[in-house]
Motif scaffolding. Structure first.
Motif, PDB file in Angstrom:
ATOM      1  N   VAL A 347       0.862  -1.599  -0.093  1.00  0.00           N
ATOM      2  CA  VAL A 347       0.209   0.166  -0.160  1.00  0.00           C
ATOM      3  C   VAL A 347       1.106   1.296  -0.321  1.00  0.00           C
ATOM      4  N   ARG A 348       0.492   2.149  -0.830  1.00  0.00           N
ATOM      5  CA  ARG A 348       1.188   3.407  -0.693  1.00  0.00           C
ATOM      6  C   ARG A 348       0.041   5.217  -0.664  1.00  0.00           C
ATOM      7  N   TRP A 349       0.067   5.004   0.985  1.00  0.00           N
ATOM      8  CA  TRP A 349      -1.040   6.442   1.371  1.00  0.00           C
ATOM      9  C   TRP A 349      -0.750   7.607  -0.088  1.00  0.00           C
ATOM     10  N   THR A 350      -2.030   8.494  -0.262  1.00  0.00           N
ATOM     11  CA  THR A 350      -1.662   9.351  -0.931  1.00  0.00           C
ATOM     12  C   THR A 350      -2.493  10.472  -0.890  1.00  0.00           C
ATOM     13  N   ASP A 351      -1.915  11.148  -1.122  1.00  0.00           N
ATOM     14  CA  ASP A 351      -3.216  12.941  -1.232  1.00  0.00           C
ATOM     15  C   ASP A 351      -3.811  13.147  -2.077  1.00  0.00           C
ATOM     16  N   ASP A 352      -2.839  12.156  -3.389  1.00  0.00           N
ATOM     17  CA  ASP A 352      -4.047  12.665  -4.686  1.00  0.00           C
ATOM     18  C   ASP A 352      -4.984  11.880  -5.109  1.00  0.00           C
ATOM     19  N   PRO A 353      -6.070  12.296  -5.488  1.00  0.00           N
ATOM     20  CA  PRO A 353      -7.856  11.704  -5.299  1.00  0.00           C
ATOM     21  C   PRO A 353      -7.633  10.991  -6.798  1.00  0.00           C
ATOM     22  N   LEU A 354      -6.425  11.576  -7.871  1.00  0.00           N
ATOM     23  CA  LEU A 354      -6.844  10.417  -9.470  1.00  0.00           C
ATOM     24  C   LEU A 354      -5.904   9.680  -8.558  1.00  0.00           C
ATOM     25  N   ASP A 355      -4.879   9.143  -8.362  1.00  0.00           N
ATOM     26  CA  ASP A 355      -4.249   7.642  -8.068  1.00  0.00           C
ATOM     27  C   ASP A 355      -4.522   7.169  -7.270  1.00  0.00           C
ATOM     28  N   ALA A 356      -5.924   7.554  -6.179  1.00  0.00           N
ATOM     29  CA  ALA A 356      -6.462   7.014  -5.388  1.00  0.00           C
ATOM     30  C   ALA A 356      -7.731   6.166  -5.712  1.00  0.00           C
ATOM     31  N   SER A 357      -8.004   6.864  -6.942  1.00  0.00           N
ATOM     32  CA  SER A 357      -9.317   6.555  -7.262  1.00  0.00           C
ATOM     33  C   SER A 357      -8.849   5.399  -8.563  1.00  0.00           C
ATOM     34  N   ARG A 358      -7.874   5.175  -9.082  1.00  0.00           N
ATOM     35  CA  ARG A 358      -7.398   4.206 -10.058  1.00  0.00           C
ATOM     36  C   ARG A 358      -7.588   2.690  -9.698  1.00  0.00           C
ATOM     37  N   GLN A 359      -8.252   1.686 -10.668  1.00  0.00           N
ATOM     38  CA  GLN A 359      -7.755  -0.128  -9.859  1.00  0.00           C
ATOM     39  C   GLN A 359      -7.000  -0.547 -11.259  1.00  0.00           C
ATOM     40  N   HIS A 360      -6.570  -1.669 -10.826  1.00  0.00           N
ATOM     41  CA  HIS A 360      -6.495  -2.556 -11.138  1.00  0.00           C
ATOM     42  C   HIS A 360      -6.860  -3.273 -12.414  1.00  0.00           C
ATOM     43  N   PRO A 361      -6.154  -3.397 -13.414  1.00  0.00           N
ATOM     44  CA  PRO A 361      -7.325  -3.620 -14.462  1.00  0.00           C
ATOM     45  C   PRO A 361      -7.407  -5.490 -14.270  1.00  0.00           C
ATOM     46  N   GLY A 362      -7.293  -5.764 -13.567  1.00  0.00           N
ATOM     47  CA  GLY A 362      -7.576  -7.484 -13.156  1.00  0.00           C
ATOM     48  C   GLY A 362      -8.734  -7.617 -12.264  1.00  0.00           C
ATOM     49  N   VAL A 363      -9.597  -6.175 -11.699  1.00  0.00           N
ATOM     50  CA  VAL A 363     -10.501  -5.354 -10.589  1.00  0.00           C
ATOM     51  C   VAL A 363     -11.148  -5.511 -10.942  1.00  0.00           C
ATOM     52  N   ARG A 364     -10.774  -4.584 -11.826  1.00  0.00           N
ATOM     53  CA  ARG A 364     -12.060  -4.138 -13.079  1.00  0.00           C
ATOM     54  C   ARG A 364     -12.801  -4.592 -13.850  1.00  0.00           C
ATOM     55  N   ARG A 365     -12.228  -5.780 -14.262  1.00  0.00           N
ATOM     56  CA  ARG A 365     -12.448  -6.702 -15.652  1.00  0.00           C
ATOM     57  C   ARG A 365     -13.331  -7.515 -14.579  1.00  0.00           C
ATOM     58  N   HIS A 366     -12.957  -8.349 -13.262  1.00  0.00           N
ATOM     59  CA  HIS A 366     -13.836  -8.849 -12.645  1.00  0.00           C
ATOM     60  C   HIS A 366     -15.153  -8.004 -11.926  1.00  0.00           C
ATOM     61  N   GLU A 367     -14.777  -6.522 -11.851  1.00  0.00           N
ATOM     62  CA  GLU A 367     -16.655  -6.034 -11.952  1.00  0.00           C
ATOM     63  C   GLU A 367     -17.379  -5.967 -13.000  1.00  0.00           C
ATOM     64  N   LEU A 368     -16.948  -5.962 -14.303  1.00  0.00           N
ATOM     65  CA  LEU A 368     -17.469  -6.148 -15.800  1.00  0.00           C
ATOM     66  C   LEU A 368     -18.037  -7.703 -15.991  1.00  0.00           C
ATOM     67  N   TYR A 369     -17.598  -8.143 -15.553  1.00  0.00           N
ATOM     68  CA  TYR A 369     -17.831  -9.279 -15.978  1.00  0.00           C
ATOM     69  C   TYR A 369     -19.335  -9.975 -14.721  1.00  0.00           C
ATOM     70  N   GLN A 370     -19.915  -9.161 -13.510  1.00  0.00           N
ATOM     71  CA  GLN A 370     -20.015  -9.168 -12.733  1.00  0.00           C
ATOM     72  C   GLN A 370     -21.853  -8.630 -12.979  1.00  0.00           C
ATOM     73  N   ARG A 371     -21.117  -7.126 -13.520  1.00  0.00           N
ATOM     74  CA  ARG A 371     -22.655  -6.296 -14.600  1.00  0.00           C
ATOM     75  C   ARG A 371     -23.066  -7.650 -15.457  1.00  0.00           C
ATOM     76  N   ALA A 372     -22.319  -7.904 -16.450  1.00  0.00           N
ATOM     77  CA  ALA A 372     -22.469  -8.604 -17.332  1.00  0.00           C
ATOM     78  C   ALA A 372     -23.467  -9.626 -16.815  1.00  0.00           C
ATOM     79  N   SER A 373     -23.073 -10.195 -16.299  1.00  0.00           N
ATOM     80  CA  SER A 373     -23.536 -11.499 -15.479  1.00  0.00           C
ATOM     81  C   SER A 373     -25.319 -10.992 -14.660  1.00  0.00           C
ATOM     82  N   ALA A 374     -25.273  -9.659 -14.572  1.00  0.00           N
ATOM     83  CA  ALA A 374     -26.063  -9.680 -13.754  1.00  0.00           C
ATOM     84  C   ALA A 374     -27.214  -8.995 -14.617  1.00  0.00           C
ATOM     85  N   ALA A 375     -26.658  -7.882 -15.757  1.00  0.00           N
ATOM     86  CA  ALA A 375     -27.413  -7.829 -16.876  1.00  0.00           C
ATOM     87  C   ALA A 375     -28.334  -8.444 -17.319  1.00  0.00           C
TER      88      ALA A 375
END
Length: 578
Positions: A347-375
């Motif tokens: 972990v690296r604690w940051t004061d930059d909201p842009l850095d803190a808002s980014r997701q790892h592509p693998g995490v984002r990819r799983h979220e997209l699969y969850q949304r596709a399955s829910a759809a």
């Protein structure tokens, strides 16, 4: 011992290390969630014989084959004939010395072989296999479906088996309509069976329940599949048994040890090739480590998502800390094995909201699969309402198509297009049967990793944050989206049209996961693909002075290149700046 003679286990950790150090608007330092993707691979020794147990360890596999023999298996009779053929073929493939049984499932379960009332498994030998096949050929169908009773008998038979891989192969053509007649309901049986064996569940015919198969296999660490034509079942069974006999590691454990005060493990789940929640088991007396058990590994790669919480109080911004250590253990294996060194989750604690808002592509990819399955589930529920739900079903299908295109998943796109009236319309075709939806629900439950970009184009650590994920463990799960099993027939029928996002392969998927929208990712988008409150696909959302954009619906703040809202609404941000 040479490297080529060893079974090798590999481990890489992918994550975005930044978390927000700033307090929330009320001034409180709350726990923050760190998401990491563990990419674990197993490679067996090259040229090793399949299903060869280590010397002195006994048979590698104990197998129970469950055949649905309820009355519906006779309508049409081809279902029961196919079940007999496939079960006999599976029995013939079992190596000598393998413990096995064949069960018949109705209101209750009975042992077809080695015989009614048997409390032990048979042992595969030429004469024993022939006797089992004769018993299978005599099967008839009557009665109803109570799957809990079937699995409970399998559990009792496998209870004292020493084989490192205990497996149940379940086939059904129906729904669990007579669970109330069982001494123990299915939910209770699944609790008792969890951790005792792996179960793969198959559907056949036109009236099986995809959600039921997924419930069983997610709890019992197997995979849910189905055949569209009865004639495909034998080949599917043969492929599955061959994969079991090639098991390189019967059990692999992920050990997590928090290393920073205040770090708590919140969740560990498998996300590729399908989603499975993993339950913690103690790692031993003393210490803070927790283990998560996974089973029956062949030569393959799986991804797991780890969620930790941590508190930034008292920590300097910009300081990179280890939250936890990840270690792989493989208990009870006597053959040569090479394990990876422990890896950190940082972990690296940051004061930059842009850095803190980014997701790892693998995490984002799983979220997209969850949304596709829910759809897909939403589209199915709306379709069941006939004309009253037609508009909602079309909207949900269009949303699933857009998500599949962003993922770059050709097989999911193909499965969705079997439902679509014509390519690019985003509308459900007339004349669908319920079983068409059941196949789609299974397809939407399967996941793939993004294809790795070449190092030349990506550079070291590209797209993985500070820590990176290193080189790819493997190109993906062998055998396609379901990890070596038979994909549903016609799963990719309809193909992909020219210029569609899937043609971009990994580039499209990775771009979507990182937030950049792939070109042509949304062919024939339905009416819900316009961004509500934010204009149509050509509109733009204003970029704030801090470099973020704001969702016009739920006011979530995120990177300017976000394709979907990361907040509660999850809506497409089709107007996000390019």
């Amino acid at each position: 011992m040479t490297v080529a003679e060893e079974t090798e286990v590999t481990l890489e950790v992918g994550q975005r290390t930044e978390l927000p150090a700033l307090p929330d608007p009320a001034g409180h330092h709350r726990e923050r969630e760190m998401h990491a993707i563990l990419e674990i691979g197993v490679r067996g020794p090259s040229g090793a014989p399949r299903a060869a147990p280590a010397p002195g360890t006994g048979p590698a596999l104990a197998e129970v084959l469950i055949v649905d023999t309820s009355r519906s298996m006779l309508h049409p009779p081809a279902k029961l004939h196919a079940a007999k053929d496939a079960t006999a073929a599976a029995v013939r493939m079992l190596p000598s010395g393998t413990a096995f049984a064949v069960l018949s499932g109705r209101f209750e379960a009975t042992v077809v072989h080695p015989g009614p009332g048997s409390q032990v498994l048979a042992v595969a030998r030429p004469g024993e296999r022939e006797a089992a096949e004769r018993a299978v050929r005599l099967l008839d169908a009557d009665g109803g479906t109570a799957i809990g009773a079937w699995l409970d008998l399998a559990r009792r038979l496998l209870k004292d088996q020493p084989a490192p891989v205990k497996h149940v192969l379940l086939l059904t053509d129906g729904r669990n309509e007579h669970d109330h007649r069982s001494r123990r309901p299915l939910e209770t049986v699944l609790d008792a069976c969890a951790g005792q064996f792996v179960c793969d569940a198959w559907g056949i015919g036109d009236d099986w329940d995809a959600e039921l198969l997924l419930t069983i296999t997610r709890r019992l660490h197997g995979r849910a599949r189905a055949v569209r034509r009865e004639s495909e079942l034998t080949a599917a069974y043969e492929e599955l048994i061959a994969g079991l006999l090639g098991t390189a590691v019967p059990e692999l454990r992920i050990r997590l040890t928090p290393t920073t005060p205040g770090t708590v493990i919140r969740q560990v789940k498998q996300v590729v090739p399908n989603e499975q929640e993993l339950r913690p088991v103690p790692a031993g007396p003393g210490g803070r480590a927790t283990e998560y058990v996974t089973r029956a590994w062949g030569d393959e790669v799986r991804h797991f998502q780890v969620v930790l919480t941590a508190d930034p109080a008292g920590r300097e911004s910009g300081e990179e800390l280890q939250l936890a250590a990840v270690e792989i253990t493989v208990p009870g294996v006597r053959r040569p094995l090479r394990l990876p060194p422990p890896r950190p989750i940082l972990v690296r604690w940051t004061d930059d909201p842009l850095d803190a808002s980014r997701q790892h592509p693998g995490v984002r990819r799983h979220e997209l699969y969850q949304r596709a399955s829910a759809a897909v589930a939403q589209a199915y529920r709306a379709w069941l309402r006939d004309a009253d739900g037609r508009e909602a079903a079309d909207l949900a299908l269009a949303r699933a198509l857009a998500l599949a295109a962003e993922l770059g998943d050709a097989q999911l796109l193909g499965a969705l297009r079997l439902i679509e009236s014509a390519p690019g319309t985003g509308r459900i075709r007339p004349g669908l049967k319920d079983v068409d939806w059941q196949h789609l629900i299974l397809s939407s439950a399967l996941t793939t990793p993004p294809e790795q970009p070449s190092r030349a184009s990506s550079g070291p650590g590209a797209g993985t944050g500070r820590q990176g994920a290193g080189g790819p463990v493997g190109a993906g799960v062998p055998g396609g989206r379901d990890g070596g099993g038979a994909a549903p027939a016609d799963a990719s029928a309809g193909g992909t049209g020219p210029g569609e996002a899937v043609a971009g392969g990994a580039g499209s998927a990775d771009a979507g996961a990182d937030g950049a929208e792939p070109a042509d990712a949304d062919p024939g988008a339905g009416p819900d693909h316009a961004a509500p409150g934010g204009g149509g696909p050509g509109a733009t959302l204003p970029i704030r002075p801090d470099g973020l954009i704001e969702c016009p619906d739920c006011r979530w703040l995120g990177p300017a290149d976000s394709v979907y809202c990361g907040g509660d609404c999850g809506r497409p941000l089709r107007g996000a700046p390019a």
